[in-house]
Design an enzyme around this catalytic site. Structure first.
Site: not given
Ligand SMILES: Cc1cc2nc3c(=O)[nH]c(=O)nc-3n(C[C@H](O)[C@H](O)[C@H](O)COP(=O)(O)OP(=O)(O)OC[C@H]3O[C@@H](n4cnc5c(N)ncnc54)[C@H](O)[C@@H]3O)c2cc1C
Length: 382
Positions: A158, A245, A342, A367, A369
């Site tokens: 968060i 966002e 470099g 979200g 990519n």
């Molecule tokens: C520095 C930082 C700040 C953040 N700030 C916030 C914040 O303020 N509030 C908040 O709520 N969240 C926050 N996040 C969380 C961020 O939004 C999530 O990390 C992100 O949405 C991905 O979720 P996850 O990490 O659980 O990955 P996962 O959902 O587990 O995904 C792992 C991999 O699987 C892929 N994947 C998942 N589903 C699919 C699909 N259907 N099709 C293809 N590929 C898929 C993903 O693209 C990814 O490559 C933050 C994250 C970071 C690193």
């Protein structure tokens, strides 16, 4: 097309004064904040005093009632200093707009003026240790008990997690709802609410000055009056607000790419190898030419998109396109620019090293990519 077609002289005057402010109040301290892993609260208050927080809010809540072009300027100038200031853009353009759009008049009067002054720092807590992309599957629950919701669950990653005073928490008020997203609601949790605590401040690869943390809710008693909008509509609210966002993330990525390219052009003109500037090698010229083309095309697409967003058009598909493409491009540019530096590119004294680290997350948060591509495909009827 003229760049930034949605900006007028007023926006540029605003940019000038913001840039001057940041050059005095942020740039000289930024490296220290990176080391300390935190931006001081005093910067928030100073930003607020100068009218640089939430300027698009109505004057009756302390804002300036101006158009979103001013917010674009703020996001661009913050990114120019460093990506670690992203939490301010999140406050201005992501969390506060939820309250402004879906909050009751009482909620708005209560919180918005202090969001404008920087007294209240906001955060949004959607992601959980077990669920990120699959938002409808969150496990945090809120059960009504008289005049309170009893909130239980854990959030992670968060932004502004440690410093925040007001947190918008996505939770399930109906864990058995079918389809699942209909059980999602949004609660506003204030600092010091019984049962709310902060977990670890997370140790990240980049964005070092940005505080990112875990949040824990254990029988946390949130007043019923802190429900945002209606029960069960939280998912719809998030789908609505995630557009802006993602646009904010795309804007930051574009600016980062422009900065990295400009810095690298300067560097290759000054560094010599084999008796001439490395800018004279065809490989350098081709790499720079390719990157300049990508940056220019990205800017045109982004500017058009921002203009459409400000104009109130539905830009869901195009925002998803911009988010994945501009962040992907910025990541590639970071790699190419670092290579052209470099060994110096790998040294912390050079800005490209920090930019390379910081840009990595842009394809993950707001979200991923991959999720952007699923949205585009769905909207193309696939
Ligand atoms: C520095 C930082 C700040 C953040 N700030 C916030 C914040 O303020 N509030 C908040 O709520 N969240 C926050 N996040 C969380 C961020 O939004 C999530 O990390 C992100 O949405 C991905 O979720 P996850 O990490 O659980 O990955 P996962 O959902 O587990 O995904 C792992 C991999 O699987 C892929 N994947 C998942 N589903 C699919 C699909 N259907 N099709 C293809 N590929 C898929 C993903 O693209 C990814 O490559 C933050 C994250 C970071 C690193």
């Amino acid at each position: 097309m003229k760049q930034h077609p949605y900006l007028t002289e007023d926006h540029e005057i605003f940019r000038k004064s913001l840039r001057k402010f940041l050059e005095k109040e942020a740039v000289p301290h930024y490296e220290r904040w990176e080391e300390e892993r935190m931006i001081p609260r005093s910067l928030w208050r100073k930003m607020g005093e100068q009218g640089f927080l939430c300027p698009d809010l109505d004057e009756k809540y302390g804002g300036s009632g101006v158009d979103w072009g001013f917010s674009v300027v703020i996001n661009e100038e913050l990114e120019r200093v460093g990506s670690g200031l992203v939490g301010m853009g999140l406050h201005n353009d992501i969390v506060v707009p939820y309250i402004n759009s879906f909050g009751s008049e009482v909620q708005k009067q209560r919180w918005l003026p202090r969001c404008v002054t920087g007294e209240l720092i906001t955060a949004i807590a959607m992601t959980e240790p077990g669920t990120g992309s699959d938002l409808a599957n969150i496990k945090t629950t809120a059960k009504l008990d008289g005049e309170h919701y009893i909130l239980n669950g854990q959030k992670t990653f968060i932004t502004n997690g440690i410093q925040s005073d007001l947190i918008l928490v996505a939770c399930k008020t109906d864990p058995n709802a079918i389809p699942k997203h209909k059980g999602v609601s949004l609660l506003l949790v204030e600092r010091d609410t019984p049962g709310f605590s902060r977990g670890r401040k997370l140790n990240k690869v980049g964005l070092h000055s940005q505080d990112t943390a875990e949040l824990i809710f254990e029988d946390c008693r949130v007043p019923k009056a802190n429900l945002l909008g209606e029960e069960g509509k939280g998912f719809l609210y998030m789908m609505d607000k995630l557009q802006q966002e993602r646009l904010v993330v795309a804007i930051a990525a574009q600016i980062a790419a422009e900065i990295m390219l400009r810095g690298t052009i300067e560097y290759v003109k000054s560094r010599e190898a084999f008796g001439r500037p490395i800018s004279q090698f065809q490989n350098t010229q081709f790499k720079i030419a390719e990157m300049a083309t990508e940056v220019e095309m990205g800017r045109v697409f982004l500017d058009q998109l921002i203009a459409e967003h400000i104009g109130g058009q539905n830009v869901v598909t195009k925002v998803s396109m911009a988010k994945w493409r501009l962040t992907d491009t910025a990541k590639k540019i970071a790699g190419e620019c670092l290579q052209l530096h470099g060994g110096y590119g790998y040294m912390e004294e050079y800005e490209i090293a920090r930019r390379f680290r910081d840009i990595q997350v842009s394809s993950i948060y707001a979200g991923t990519n991959e999720i952007m591509k699923t949205i585009i495909a769905k909207n193309l009827g696939l």
